[in-house]
Structure formats: structure tokens, C-alpha cells
Write a protein that holds these residues in place. Sequence first.
Motif, mmCIF file in Angstrom:
data_model
loop_
_atom_site.group_PDB
_atom_site.id
_atom_site.type_symbol
_atom_site.label_atom_id
_atom_site.label_comp_id
_atom_site.label_asym_id
_atom_site.label_seq_id
_atom_site.Cartn_x
_atom_site.Cartn_y
_atom_site.Cartn_z
ATOM 1 N N VAL A 111 68.192 74.168 -11.979
ATOM 2 C CA VAL A 111 69.380 75.024 -12.007
ATOM 3 C C VAL A 111 70.535 74.140 -12.589
ATOM 4 O O VAL A 111 71.441 74.518 -13.344
ATOM 5 N N ALA A 112 70.488 72.696 -12.186
ATOM 6 C CA ALA A 112 71.654 71.946 -12.925
ATOM 7 C C ALA A 112 71.721 71.890 -14.335
ATOM 8 O O ALA A 112 72.636 71.324 -15.205
ATOM 9 N N GLN A 113 70.692 72.100 -14.733
ATOM 10 C CA GLN A 113 70.512 72.186 -16.422
ATOM 11 C C GLN A 113 71.577 73.207 -17.146
ATOM 12 O O GLN A 113 72.055 73.164 -18.228
ATOM 13 N N MET A 114 71.527 74.252 -16.474
ATOM 14 C CA MET A 114 72.360 75.551 -16.747
ATOM 15 C C MET A 114 72.176 75.775 -18.010
ATOM 16 O O MET A 114 73.243 76.431 -18.968
ATOM 17 N N ASN A 115 71.033 75.844 -18.518
ATOM 18 C CA ASN A 115 70.729 76.741 -19.604
ATOM 19 C C ASN A 115 69.448 77.402 -19.296
ATOM 20 O O ASN A 115 68.822 77.429 -18.327
ATOM 21 N N THR A 116 68.967 78.471 -20.330
ATOM 22 C CA THR A 116 68.434 79.706 -19.777
ATOM 23 C C THR A 116 67.122 79.106 -19.380
ATOM 24 O O THR A 116 66.214 79.489 -18.410
ATOM 25 N N ALA A 117 66.366 77.995 -20.329
ATOM 26 C CA ALA A 117 64.986 77.700 -20.023
ATOM 27 C C ALA A 117 65.203 77.007 -18.638
ATOM 28 O O ALA A 117 64.144 77.311 -17.744
ATOM 29 N N GLY A 118 65.951 76.008 -18.248
ATOM 30 C CA GLY A 118 66.034 75.445 -17.068
ATOM 31 C C GLY A 118 66.001 76.473 -15.792
ATOM 32 O O GLY A 118 65.479 76.249 -14.807
ATOM 33 N N LEU A 119 66.941 77.125 -16.092
ATOM 34 C CA LEU A 119 66.869 78.253 -14.977
ATOM 35 C C LEU A 119 65.916 79.127 -14.647
ATOM 36 O O LEU A 119 65.294 79.431 -13.590
ATOM 37 N N GLU A 120 65.139 79.799 -16.008
ATOM 38 C CA GLU A 120 63.991 80.476 -15.738
ATOM 39 C C GLU A 120 62.884 79.521 -15.099
ATOM 40 O O GLU A 120 61.931 80.204 -14.432
ATOM 41 N N GLY A 121 62.963 78.404 -15.505
ATOM 42 C CA GLY A 121 61.758 77.594 -14.916
ATOM 43 C C GLY A 121 62.014 77.402 -13.460
ATOM 44 O O GLY A 121 61.152 77.364 -12.486
ATOM 45 N N ALA A 122 63.464 77.326 -13.000
ATOM 46 C CA ALA A 122 63.598 77.151 -11.712
ATOM 47 C C ALA A 122 63.334 78.448 -10.824
ATOM 48 O O ALA A 122 62.721 78.225 -9.670
ATOM 49 N N PHE A 141 53.813 76.552 -15.401
ATOM 50 C CA PHE A 141 54.734 77.168 -16.210
ATOM 51 C C PHE A 141 55.937 76.696 -15.925
ATOM 52 O O PHE A 141 57.188 76.579 -16.770
ATOM 53 N N GLY A 142 56.609 76.890 -14.790
ATOM 54 C CA GLY A 142 57.838 76.684 -14.221
ATOM 55 C C GLY A 142 58.334 75.106 -14.529
ATOM 56 O O GLY A 142 59.450 75.122 -14.909
ATOM 57 N N LYS A 143 57.377 74.325 -14.388
ATOM 58 C CA LYS A 143 57.778 73.049 -14.674
ATOM 59 C C LYS A 143 57.910 72.799 -16.168
ATOM 60 O O LYS A 143 58.820 72.126 -16.533
ATOM 61 N N LEU A 144 57.021 73.500 -16.898
ATOM 62 C CA LEU A 144 57.188 73.367 -18.264
ATOM 63 C C LEU A 144 58.540 73.770 -18.848
ATOM 64 O O LEU A 144 59.092 72.908 -19.520
ATOM 65 N N LEU A 145 59.060 74.856 -18.300
ATOM 66 C CA LEU A 145 60.459 75.573 -18.532
ATOM 67 C C LEU A 145 61.376 74.500 -18.217
ATOM 68 O O LEU A 145 62.314 74.385 -18.825
ATOM 69 N N ILE A 146 61.339 73.903 -16.743
ATOM 70 C CA ILE A 146 62.427 73.093 -16.478
ATOM 71 C C ILE A 146 62.522 71.879 -17.413
ATOM 72 O O ILE A 146 63.619 71.380 -17.621
ATOM 73 N N VAL A 147 61.410 71.251 -17.539
ATOM 74 C CA VAL A 147 61.329 70.165 -18.558
ATOM 75 C C VAL A 147 61.828 70.445 -19.858
ATOM 76 O O VAL A 147 62.837 69.604 -20.491
ATOM 77 N N MET A 175 61.370 87.062 -14.388
ATOM 78 C CA MET A 175 61.896 85.821 -14.457
ATOM 79 C C MET A 175 63.052 85.793 -15.434
ATOM 80 O O MET A 175 64.092 85.089 -15.150
ATOM 81 N N THR A 176 62.978 86.247 -16.615
ATOM 82 C CA THR A 176 63.621 86.225 -17.737
ATOM 83 C C THR A 176 65.102 87.027 -17.356
ATOM 84 O O THR A 176 66.097 86.371 -17.471
ATOM 85 N N ASP A 177 64.811 88.073 -17.060
ATOM 86 C CA ASP A 177 66.127 89.083 -16.419
ATOM 87 C C ASP A 177 66.776 88.262 -15.424
ATOM 88 O O ASP A 177 67.991 88.094 -15.265
ATOM 89 N N ALA A 178 66.077 87.410 -14.326
ATOM 90 C CA ALA A 178 66.687 86.786 -13.456
ATOM 91 C C ALA A 178 67.769 85.676 -13.613
ATOM 92 O O ALA A 178 68.650 85.472 -13.316
ATOM 93 N N ALA A 179 66.891 84.847 -14.535
ATOM 94 C CA ALA A 179 67.505 83.892 -15.307
ATOM 95 C C ALA A 179 68.798 84.109 -16.235
ATOM 96 O O ALA A 179 69.645 83.527 -16.255
ATOM 97 N N GLU A 180 68.734 85.175 -16.818
ATOM 98 C CA GLU A 180 69.548 85.602 -17.609
ATOM 99 C C GLU A 180 70.919 85.958 -16.917
ATOM 100 O O GLU A 180 72.200 85.822 -17.255
ATOM 101 N N ILE A 181 70.697 86.624 -15.538
ATOM 102 C CA ILE A 181 71.769 86.925 -14.971
ATOM 103 C C ILE A 181 72.372 85.852 -14.363
ATOM 104 O O ILE A 181 73.579 85.650 -14.029
ATOM 105 N N LEU A 182 71.458 84.730 -13.781
ATOM 106 C CA LEU A 182 72.201 83.459 -13.403
ATOM 107 C C LEU A 182 73.061 82.565 -14.576
ATOM 108 O O LEU A 182 73.963 82.202 -14.232
ATOM 109 N N HIS A 183 72.515 83.092 -15.757
ATOM 110 C CA HIS A 183 72.986 82.293 -16.918
ATOM 111 C C HIS A 183 74.418 83.053 -17.229
ATOM 112 O O HIS A 183 75.433 82.155 -17.711
ATOM 113 N N GLU A 184 74.436 84.284 -17.155
ATOM 114 C CA GLU A 184 75.477 85.033 -17.533
ATOM 115 C C GLU A 184 75.937 85.937 -16.274
ATOM 116 O O GLU A 184 75.792 86.917 -16.368
ATOM 117 N N PRO A 185 76.829 85.204 -15.551
ATOM 118 C CA PRO A 185 77.043 86.167 -14.187
ATOM 119 C C PRO A 185 77.922 87.297 -14.564
ATOM 120 O O PRO A 185 77.719 88.290 -13.686
#
Length: 496
Positions: A318-329, A393-399, A476-486
Motif C-alpha cells: 500500500v505504501a508504494q502508492m502505485n498500481t502494481a503495489g496496490l494490486e499486489g496488496a 502473484f501478490g508478492k510479485l506485484l508488491i515487489v 484485483m485490477t479494478d480494486a487497485a485502480e479505485i484505491l489509486h484513483e479515489p
Amino acid sequence: MTNMINLLLFPVLIPFLTAMILMFFPKKVVAQRTVTIIGLAASVAVAAWLLLTVMQDGIQSVTLGSWPAPFGITMVSDPLSAALVLTSNIITLFIAWYSFRSIGEGREKHFYYPAMMFMLTGINGAFTTGDIFNMFVFFEVLLMASYVLIVLGGEKRQLRESIKYILVNVISSAFFVTTVAMLYSVVGTLNMADISAKVSEIGQSGILTVIAVMLILVFGLKGAIFPLYFWLPGSYAAPPVPVLALFGALLTKVGVYSIMRTVTLLLPNDPGFTHELLMVLAILTIIAGCIGALAYFDLKQIVIYNIIIAVGVILFGVAQMNTAGLEGAVFYLVHDMLIKAALFMLIGVIIAVTGTSNLREMGGLMKSHPGLAWTWLIAAFGLAGIPPLSGFFGKLLIVQGAFEAENMWGGVIILASSLVVLLSVIRIFIHAFWGEPRPVPGVSRRVYRSLFIPAAVLTAITVFYGVGTEWLRPVMTDAAEILHEPSIYIDAVLKE
């Protein structure tokens, strides 16, 4: 269209009504079990339907009492909250099934199932609410129920640990209310979407940063981040295994979800300080969890410290605040809920078979219980994130998110923590399943089967979650997109 919009209230209403019904005949164990399973099956069905609706028609929101959006209490279901609600319901269904043979009739006759259902009501509500004060209310609902569950049975250890648990949560709840009051005094609204809109109007001020840090600390206390996890290992190890599974899979995750939701909604403008802080705390949490996971020889403690590691990994994403990090989270959050429930249930089977939770007193289960051994190995690999299982997969995206945000060291620490996790669970495998079989008080085959089957099925579900990554990716992509673009979330809630 109205009847469909109310759909998102059902995952909160069904467990609540089920709990109410269960209160009337506490001593009839068979009836308790039947009603619980029916209620949970209905909840799972409705949650699945809700997730499909959200994926097709976009974010669903309903404001109680037909008030216009920022004034009434809003319930909002976006892909993230719908996915978490579905996961929570599935896990509770399995734990209820598992409880039949493991929790003991004494507890079943003293409001065990109603407490479980009230807790689920609070969890689903906290995931679905769009109002920050209402989130506090649902927190209290699930905490009240968890106080019952942690103390139910009244063993000396439970009573000792529950005092600590209740104290910690009362203090954190008091902080929560104070923080919400401060937030209200600054922005004049409690609707999360509205708060977010107001914050972007008035801009980031010092007081908002203070409030953000306070929120991270409040939710961090409930979600067990460093240095606030001191209460967790003792409290979670006290109650019986099904309760531990419920707590470990669901409770800390509500805290983590709240951090995800508030940090992304309330502070889209100035990610600087708060996200640095969140990242540092996440890394420290991972390290603290790793130390604990390797230090103990008690089955429960090893997996409990793995909860703390996972909380760190998710918040780091979450702290990365980019789409990959959020989707991984998001991916990792759902994975962790499923896998932790499965692991605790499997630990319960091992404890039932050996009569102890001390690794030094076990051995040779491979010969007597090969099915258990292989299931444990699969769950252990899933936890450590070995592809193609669910943790990978989640860890991969977070990294990936960490490397994109140029936090090389953080990414390296996450990868190193995977090895520690693997080591900690394989250590259990070596001690419990290899070596000389010990003469054990063991349980009958029938009891063993009725404990092992729910655990094995849940482990299978985690495998499907890993293998089916491709199909789950849109959610997951939709969820992360909404977190990234409130703004997407804000428009959906305030559109009326």
C-alpha cells in the motif's frame, strides 16, 4: 433498480438476523449448527452475487433512509470490499463446519455460534461502510463479539489474555473516536468520499497529517503493526483453534483494510510523509514477525507471527502508492485471509492428533497421517509464495511496485522474508511429520476426518485462488485502480 442496490446490505443483515435467531435456543446444539450453516451459506451466496453485480455495474452505494449522499450513512461496495466480504463469509463457513468437532459442546451451548455471527456482521459491515464513524461502530460490533469468543470457556489462560486484549482495544477505540472527532472538526463531514473531496479542496494541512498518522496508529493497533503488535501473540494463542482461525484470518485484516481505505482516500495529495512512515513501519513489522516466526517451538506461535509478517507485506504494498503495489496488496490480502484460516485449521488437526502444540514433542506423523502431511506442505508452500500457488502473484506485484517506486531495499526485504516464512513452516513439517513416530493419545479416525476435510477443502480453495489468478485479475485490477484513483470512488458515491 432499488431492490438491487439494497443487495449490499444483505451480507451485513443475514449474519445479524442469524445471530438473533440463534440467541433463542442456545442449548439445542444441532439446531445451532444447522441455522449457522444455513445463514452462512446464504451469506456466501449473496456476497458472490454482490461481487458479480459490482463487477458488472460498477460501485454500488446505498444511503440509509434515502438521505442525499454526504448526510445519511452511506454503505458502499466496490470490488475491494465485495471481494473481502465474500472471502470473510467463505472462511467463516469453513470454520463453523470445522467447529462441530473441535470447539466442544460446552462452548456450543454458551453462545459460540451467535458470537461468531455477530463478529461476521461487524466484519462485513466494516468492509462495506462508506462512513468513517460507521466504520467505528462496526469495529465495536466485531470487537464485542470477539471479547465473547476470546473468553468463552473461561480457562485461566484465556481470562488472563482477554484482559490484555480488551484493554488494548478499548484504548484504541477511544483513540479512534478522538481521531474521527478531530477529522470532523477539520472537514465537517464523516462520509469517506466526501472527506476525500473536501481534503482535495482545502489542501493538505499539518493537522491532516497528524490525523492520518493517528489513523495509521489506531488501525495499526488493531491490525498489529510494529511496534503495536505486542498484544497479539499472547491473546491469539489463548482461545481454542477455531476461534484462533477466525481471529487470525479476519480480525487483523479489518485493520489492514482500514489503513488501505483511509490512507488512499484521505491523503491522495501528499503521499510524502505518511507513506514514508507507513513503509518504514511495514518493514519493521516484517522483521519483527520474522524474528518471532523463527524463535518459537510452539505451533500456534509460529503461525501467529506469520500473521504479523503478512500485515507488513500488505502495508508495504500500500505504501508504494502505485498500481502494481496496490494490486499486489489486494491480491495478497485475500490470499492471506484464506491461507491463514487453512493453516490454523491444519494446526488444529495436528494438535488434536498429537495432543500438544510443542514441536519438540511431535514426530513421525508422515507414517500415520500422510494426507495431513501433504496438505500441510501445499499450504506451507502457498504461504511462502511459491508459484503457482496463491502467495506468489501478490508478492510479485508488491515487489514490482517497490522497484517501480525505487525502493530497492524494501523489495529485497520482502523477498528475504519469503525465505524466512518458508523456513518457519518447513521447520514444522520436519519436526512434526518426519522423525520417529511418538506414542500419542490421538483421536478417533472419525473425529480426525471431520477436522481434516474442511481444512483440506479450504487449502484446495487457496490453490485454485493461485492457479486461477488470471480469472481473478479483473477484480484485483479494478480494486487497485479505485484505491489509486479515489476520484472514481468519490464520483460513484456522491453522484446522486
